[in-house]
Design a protein around this motif. Structure first.
Motif, short mmCIF file in Angstrom:
data_model
loop_
_atom_site.label_atom_id
_atom_site.label_comp_id
_atom_site.label_asym_id
_atom_site.label_seq_id
_atom_site.Cartn_x
_atom_site.Cartn_y
_atom_site.Cartn_z
N PHE A 193 30.29 85.45 20.85
CA PHE A 193 31.24 86.12 21.85
C PHE A 193 30.27 86.23 23.36
CE2 PHE A 193 33.03 87.77 18.15
CZ PHE A 193 34.15 88.07 18.30
N HIS A 194 31.60 86.10 24.20
CA HIS A 194 30.97 86.20 25.38
C HIS A 194 31.48 87.43 25.96
CE1 HIS A 194 30.90 85.93 29.99
NE2 HIS A 194 29.77 85.38 29.93
N PHE A 195 30.67 88.38 26.36
CA PHE A 195 31.36 89.66 26.98
C PHE A 195 31.26 90.01 28.57
CE2 PHE A 195 31.04 94.08 28.04
CZ PHE A 195 32.26 94.75 27.29
N ALA A 246 36.18 90.04 25.89
CA ALA A 246 35.20 89.24 24.45
C ALA A 246 35.98 88.15 24.00
CB ALA A 246 35.35 90.32 23.24
N ASP A 247 35.29 86.95 24.86
CA ASP A 247 35.63 85.52 24.54
C ASP A 247 34.91 84.98 23.38
OD1 ASP A 247 37.35 85.95 26.63
OD2 ASP A 247 35.89 85.22 28.07
N VAL A 279 39.75 87.65 39.95
CA VAL A 279 40.28 86.35 39.96
C VAL A 279 39.20 85.52 39.66
CG1 VAL A 279 41.51 84.55 41.02
CG2 VAL A 279 42.35 87.12 41.33
N ASN A 280 39.25 84.67 38.63
CA ASN A 280 38.29 83.58 38.48
C ASN A 280 36.71 84.16 38.34
OD1 ASN A 280 37.36 80.87 38.07
ND2 ASN A 280 37.05 80.47 40.24
N GLY A 281 36.67 85.30 37.47
CA GLY A 281 35.35 85.71 37.22
C GLY A 281 34.61 84.75 36.36
N GLY A 282 35.02 84.01 35.47
CA GLY A 282 34.29 82.94 34.86
C GLY A 282 33.41 83.39 33.90
N TRP A 283 32.57 82.32 33.25
CA TRP A 283 31.50 82.56 32.38
C TRP A 283 30.16 82.55 32.82
CZ3 TRP A 283 34.53 79.48 28.47
CH2 TRP A 283 35.62 80.25 27.85
#
Ligand SMILES: [Cu+2]
Length: 580
Positions: A193-195, A246-247, A279-283
């Motif tokens: 997960f990416h939080f 939580a991707d 907008v466009n927060g990204g990982w």
């Protein structure tokens, strides 16, 4: 279900040490669980409920879990991240530190809470973690170095967070002008997960129970088994609400079509406040190598070297297996701890624990350096029981051991870390904890298919100091399992007839070993196309973001990605071809 009993302590002591017994009666059994309209299935719950409530205790408490097994197969409970120094028999690793709890059997785990931090409890028998037997274990320190107003526990898993409630419906309530500690836990069986939270900075303060110096970050990546605490300062006004993300990264499996990839919840300041999107927060990910432990423990000098080559493929029995150094892990017929306790001087010989246990016997005080080479194209999150290890370096196998990325003087310590496909890592830990300790991939199905090995530390000390708790041997006898002897329950070193495989196919075994150290690295690992873990291209998007990623599908491809690509702060929006 939970109550606290004050120990009879003298009044002056009570002022400084409110040690309590936290007693849990857990009846572990099946329940029918429904995921909203999506599907329902049999799950493993406790006292008729799933998900399990978080276990919350205070440093100095003793956690007592009376576990009763109402399943139709054995079970066990592992407290992930706890060192269990002096209580190896409560580590819960089935057929390593106990025989497991038979159906209709009971066992009491009595564990002193001597480490503050974020941990979790899960079954360590077959795939029961996937089936739901898992929950957060939070050990709070009243004198915590970091100060915060609120403490929020956020377990993430391959399932959903609450019954009938998906992550994208979840709400975290925030009050303006406060500092929150969010405890992020990946208690899932497989996926990462990416939080992140839109328009809020996260400050990492803990990884896997280890306090670290505050490190600002945009997002946090968590593999199965990992925990990270972040501090988040709320806004000065309650004018807006925000989204948190939580991707879930599903690189390893082809997912059912209903399984969403991106879970989005609301960070709510006021019920009717307008949603402000980033907008466009990204990982963005902060590397473990950029973290420093609060205690500044220096890089240790190793005294023992262990090189481990992780390789997966079709083995000579036509099964798909995972292995360290060509050995795929198969549980012994006698738990490793009981072999260590009952075989006298032979307990110092690795062979006594069985060929497929792949056991390394350590002396008390050894500093072990593990050089871990991941020859697979996919990620393995490796976990060591009973210890934390220093993460000394991470690099791409292609470049060999050229120290592409070195740790600082006081490297971060974790109990679970992410090793990407085609990469190596160097880890160091001090063997200061007598016992039998598993080292394994925390992707449940990789572990079950053999990506495990055992360290046995100081068997002589164990023999002198261990008093097995009531019920442990009885649970062996009840299942017809021998509670003493070598890996197949005999005296001495007679291991005739023990399992001797399956083994990698001869050409695979030879080719990859011979080419170790070759400038070009090992040949690409091949994967049975029919295997469920065949990876494919995945494109995922979420509101307010437009990330795209293409997964590497061969080892060669994976090797093109350097450790720096993965581990430093890299925005995947700018880099479509990495395997974050
Ligand atoms: Cu794995």
């Amino acid at each position: 279900m939970r109550w606290k009993v004050l120990l009879p302590l003298l009044a002056p002591v009570l002022l400084v040490c409110q040690a309590t017994d936290v007693v849990l009666d857990w009846n572990i059994g099946y329940i029918d669980f429904s995921f909203g309209r999506l599907f329902s299935r049999k799950a493993i719950g406790v006292n008729g409920k799933w998900p399990l409530p978080a276990v919350e205790v205070t440093l100095g408490d003793t956690l007592i879990i009376h576990a009763h097994n109402s399943l139709d197969e054995p079970t066990s409970l592992h407290s992930h991240g706890l060192f269990q120094n002096g209580t190896n028999y409560y580590d819960g690793a089935a057929m390593v530190t106990e025989c497991s709890i038979p159906p209709n059997g009971t066992f009491t785990y009595r564990i002193p809470m001597v480490q503050a931090g974020t941990y979790w409890i899960h079954s360590h028998y077959k795939a029961q973690t996937s089936d739901g037997l898992r929950t957060a274990l939070i050990v709070r320190d009243p004198n915590d170095y970091y100060k915060y107003d609120e403490d929020v526990i956020l377990p993430m898993s391959d399932w959903f967070r609450e019954p009938g409630k998906h992550y994208h419906q979840a709400v975290i309530k925030f009050v303006k002008n406060k500092t929150y500690r969010l405890r992020l836990l990946n208690i899932g069986a497989s996926f990462e997960f990416h939080f992140s939270i839109d328009d809020h900075e996260l400050r990492i303060i803990e990884v896997d129970g280890v306090p670290v110096k505050e490190k600002p970050t945009k997002g946090v990546m968590l593999a199965a088994g990992q925990r990270v605490s972040v501090l988040v300062r709320s806004k000065e006004t309650a004018d807006n609400n925000y989204l948190f993300h939580a991707d879930m990264f599903t690189d390893l499996f082809t997912m059912p079509k209903y399984n969403p990839l991106n879970f989005t919840g609301v960070l709510e300041y006021a019920p009717k406040a307008s949603l402000k999107r980033e907008v466009n927060g990204g990982w963005k990910i902060t590397s473990d190598l950029d973290l420093e432990p609060l205690d500044e423990e220096a890089l240790m000098d190793p005294t023992v070297q262990v090189t481990l080559d992780a390789y997966s493929g079709v083995f000579d029995d036509q099964s798909f297996r995972h292995s360290f150094n060509n050995v795929t892990f198969i549980l012994p017929e006698v738990p490793t701890l009981l072999t260590a306790l009952s075989t006298g001087d032979n307990a110092n010989k690795r062979e006594v624990y069985g060929r497929q246990s792949n056991t390394y016997v350590l002396n008390m005080g050894d500093v072990v350096e593990i050089t871990l080479n991941n020859h697979d194209y996919y990620t393995h999150p490796f976990h060591l029981h009973g210890h934390v290890f220093q993460i000394v370096e991470i690099g791409a196998l292609r470049s060999g051991l050229h120290r592409t990325k070195l740790a600082r003087d006081a490297p971060v310590k974790r109990d679970t870390f992410i090793l990407r496909g085609g990469h190596y890592a160097v880890l160091r830990f001090r063997a200061n904890n007598p016992g039998a300790w598993l080292f394994h991939c925390h992707i449940e199905y990789h572990a079950i298919r053999g990506l495990e090995l055992t360290f046995v530390t100081a068997p002589g000390l164990l023999q002198n100091n261990t008093h097995l708790p009531e019920g442990l041997k009885e649970n062996c006898i009840a299942q017809g399992i021998k509670a003493s002897g070598n890996a197949i329950g005999r005296d001495g070193m007679d291991l005739e007839g023990q399992p001797g495989g399956p083994n990698p196919l001869p050409d695979k075994m030879l080719s990859y070993i011979l080419q170790m150290g070759d400038e070009d690295g090992p040949p690409p690992a091949t994967l049975d196309a029919s295997h469920s873990e065949a990876a494919g291209s995945t494109t995922s998007t979420s509101e307010g973001k437009s990330p795209t990623r293409t997964d590497s599908t061969t080892l060669d491809k994976a090797r093109e990605t350097t450790a720096d690509d993965i581990d430093s702060e890299a925005d995947s929006d700018d880099d479509d071809d990495n395997d974050h």
